[in-house]
Design a protein around this motif. Structure first.
Motif, short mmCIF file in Angstrom:
data_model
loop_
_atom_site.label_atom_id
_atom_site.label_comp_id
_atom_site.label_asym_id
_atom_site.label_seq_id
_atom_site.Cartn_x
_atom_site.Cartn_y
_atom_site.Cartn_z
N SER A 263 -13.00 41.59 -1.89
CA SER A 263 -12.81 42.95 -2.38
C SER A 263 -12.33 43.86 -1.26
N MET A 264 -12.92 43.68 -0.08
CA MET A 264 -12.51 44.49 1.07
C MET A 264 -11.06 44.19 1.44
N ILE A 265 -10.71 42.89 1.39
CA ILE A 265 -9.33 42.50 1.71
C ILE A 265 -8.37 43.11 0.70
N ALA A 266 -8.75 43.04 -0.59
CA ALA A 266 -7.90 43.59 -1.64
C ALA A 266 -7.72 45.09 -1.49
N SER A 267 -8.80 45.77 -1.05
CA SER A 267 -8.74 47.23 -0.96
C SER A 267 -8.03 47.70 0.30
N LYS A 268 -8.06 46.89 1.36
CA LYS A 268 -7.50 47.32 2.64
C LYS A 268 -6.08 46.80 2.86
N THR A 269 -5.77 45.66 2.26
CA THR A 269 -4.47 45.04 2.51
C THR A 269 -3.56 45.22 1.31
N PHE B 220 -9.26 37.28 -17.02
CA PHE B 220 -10.23 38.23 -17.55
C PHE B 220 -11.35 38.49 -16.55
N THR B 221 -11.50 39.74 -16.18
CA THR B 221 -12.53 40.19 -15.24
C THR B 221 -13.37 41.26 -15.92
N PRO B 222 -14.62 40.97 -16.26
CA PRO B 222 -15.47 41.94 -16.98
C PRO B 222 -15.57 43.26 -16.23
N LYS B 223 -15.82 44.30 -17.00
CA LYS B 223 -15.93 45.64 -16.40
C LYS B 223 -17.03 45.68 -15.35
N TRP B 224 -18.16 45.00 -15.62
CA TRP B 224 -19.26 45.04 -14.65
C TRP B 224 -18.85 44.37 -13.34
N ALA B 225 -18.03 43.30 -13.45
CA ALA B 225 -17.58 42.61 -12.23
C ALA B 225 -16.65 43.51 -11.43
N ARG B 226 -15.78 44.25 -12.14
CA ARG B 226 -14.89 45.17 -11.45
C ARG B 226 -15.68 46.26 -10.73
N ASP B 227 -16.73 46.72 -11.41
CA ASP B 227 -17.58 47.76 -10.81
C ASP B 227 -18.30 47.22 -9.56
N VAL B 228 -18.73 45.94 -9.66
CA VAL B 228 -19.41 45.32 -8.50
C VAL B 228 -18.43 45.20 -7.34
N PHE B 229 -17.20 44.72 -7.64
CA PHE B 229 -16.21 44.59 -6.57
C PHE B 229 -15.92 45.93 -5.93
N GLN B 230 -15.78 46.94 -6.76
CA GLN B 230 -15.49 48.28 -6.25
C GLN B 230 -16.65 48.79 -5.40
N PHE B 231 -17.88 48.53 -5.85
CA PHE B 231 -19.06 48.93 -5.09
C PHE B 231 -19.12 48.20 -3.75
N CYS B 232 -18.68 46.94 -3.77
CA CYS B 232 -18.70 46.15 -2.54
C CYS B 232 -17.77 46.71 -1.47
N THR B 233 -16.72 47.38 -1.89
CA THR B 233 -15.75 47.92 -0.93
C THR B 233 -16.24 49.19 -0.26
N LEU C 16 -25.47 44.95 -0.38
CA LEU C 16 -25.25 43.61 -0.93
C LEU C 16 -25.01 42.54 0.11
N VAL C 17 -24.68 42.93 1.32
CA VAL C 17 -24.37 41.93 2.35
C VAL C 17 -25.26 42.07 3.57
N VAL C 18 -25.25 43.24 4.19
CA VAL C 18 -25.95 43.42 5.46
C VAL C 18 -27.45 43.20 5.31
N VAL C 19 -28.05 43.82 4.28
CA VAL C 19 -29.51 43.70 4.10
C VAL C 19 -29.94 42.26 3.83
N PRO C 20 -29.33 41.56 2.81
CA PRO C 20 -29.73 40.17 2.58
C PRO C 20 -29.49 39.27 3.79
N LEU C 21 -28.35 39.46 4.48
CA LEU C 21 -28.07 38.64 5.66
C LEU C 21 -29.08 38.92 6.77
#
Length: 406
Positions: A53-59, A205-218, A226-231
């Protein structure tokens, strides 16, 4: 009598103490293992999604793909109207999946992602609209397209990746396909006609919730949540596990050198006996007194009896040989080892013999010292008794002076 019986009932044997602590230890490890298993896979999946998601949003100039799948970011509101299979359409900054396909698999109304670029070299030959009833003949153009831009060239130009719908398919005489596209919210088609190799892939097909998750991830908050805390949790657990292993190794060394009792609570809870290396187990079993062999056996191999039966049976066989002859015990271990382990068993055997010899020597020394101390105590009692009966003689004074110097 009743107090004696109560004392016997309340007193735990070393064997039962080891058994109880091993049960608690294995339960704790099972829980930690389960927590790690539950956390690690979702963290990995979310991390991958977040990365893409970050790659898609930045590149904007390149779409990263894995097994033909990529993630594309919707850059404008040109697809807000209802898209095929998506009642909500596509909003700005939505991240969606696309799948790479062969050029002849794309159809009108397919939603695709593409590099927005028109190669001037393609204007050298006419392009025809594909008509199912009268397709254009593939006769070859007779034109040299050697100066055509490749996808790599276009990526270097950092052109935009657009997410639109195919409205028309065209082809030139050499069979190369071209696609006319349009945003579903736009009134007219795009001005660019996109060559087949500039198509990134068809929308999956990408569900709306998945798109929202990807957007939130960026977002920074999404990355932290979603990443730093669990890691961080996983890394902390691994560090704690590493510290526990180091602590267990320190305890193991103390047990092997008899600086701490093997049945001490901290040794049992750290599972020192079970995790000990085989040649160290053989060494420790050999140097312990005969009356403690049964408890030592439980300490070293009791916990693996249920889940590593074959290893336990082999160890049991070697311990039975020990009862006959310690040399047979060591030979059995050495003969069933190879390479570096064989050398370690040989070294452990020599070390064991040295430890046992030194312990016997120390025991004899203590025995002699006790005997000498006993004689000196008897002499001092004699002198004290003599003093009480008569004044000290020169001989008595000399004896007392000699005893004090001792």
């Amino acid at each position: 009598m009743e107090q004696t019986l109560a004392k016997k009932k309340s007193k735990k044997t070393i064997s039962s103490k080891i058994n109880d602590k091993q049960k608690k230890h294995w339960n704790m490890y099972s829980i930690l293992g389960l927590i790690s298993d539950i956390l690690i896979y979702p963290v990995i999946i979310v991390s991958l999604f977040s990365t893409f998601s970050m790659i898609a949003s930045k590149t904007q100039g390149k779409v990263q793909k894995i097994f033909g799948y990529g993630i594309v970011k919707v850059l404008s509101g040109s697809m807000i109207k209802v898209g095929e299979g998506d009642a909500t359409g596509f909003n700005v900054n939505d991240c969606v999946f696309v799948k790479e396909k062969d050029a002849n698999e794309y159809r009108v109304n397919d939603v695709v992602a593409f590099y927005r670029y028109v190669d001037q070299a393609d204007s050298k030959a006419p392009i025809f609209v594909i008509d199912a009833t009268n397709p254009p003949p593939i006769t070859g153009t007779g034109v040299d397209f050697g100066d055509r831009k490749t996808v790599a060239d276009v990526v270097e130009l950092k052109v935009l990746v657009i997410f639109h719908q195919i409205k028309e398919i065209r082809m030139n005489a050499d069979g190369t396909r071209f696609f006319e596209t349009k945003g579903t919210s736009n009134s007219g088609a795009d001005s660019e006609i996109i060559r087949e190799d500039f198509i990134v892939g068809k929308y999956v097909f990408t569900p709306k919730w998945a798109r929202d998750v990807f957007q939130f991830c960026t977002t920074p908050v999404g990355m932290i949540t979603l990443v730093v805390v669990p890691l961080t949790v996983l890394i902390t657990m691994q560090l704690l596990s590493l510290l526990e292993q180091v602590s267990a190794l320190v305890l193991e060394k103390k047990v092997l050198t008899k600086k701490i009792a093997y049945y001490a609570e901290e040794c049992i809870e750290s599972n020192v006996g079970t995790d000990m290396r085989l040649f160290d187990k053989a060494f420790f079993y050999d140097i312990m007194p005969k009356k403690q062999k049964a408890d030592v056996e439980k300490f070293l191999w009791g916990a693996i009896k249920s889940n590593k039966l074959e290893q336990y049976e082999f160890a049991k066989e070697t311990m039975e040989l020990y009862a006959i002859n310690p040399d047979a015990f060591w030979n059995h271990w050495i003969n069933h080892s190879i390479g570096i382990n064989k050398r370690r068993f040989i070294k452990a055997r020599a070390h064991s013999a040295e430890v046992i010899y030194n312990e016997k020597l120390a025991y004899k020394k203590r025995l002699i010292e006790n005997q000498i101390n006993g004689v000196l105590d008897d002499v001092e009692e004699y002198v004290v008794e003599a003093e009480q009966k008569k004044p000290q003689s020169n001989f008595v004074k000399k004896v007392r002076g000699w005893i004090r110097k001792m």
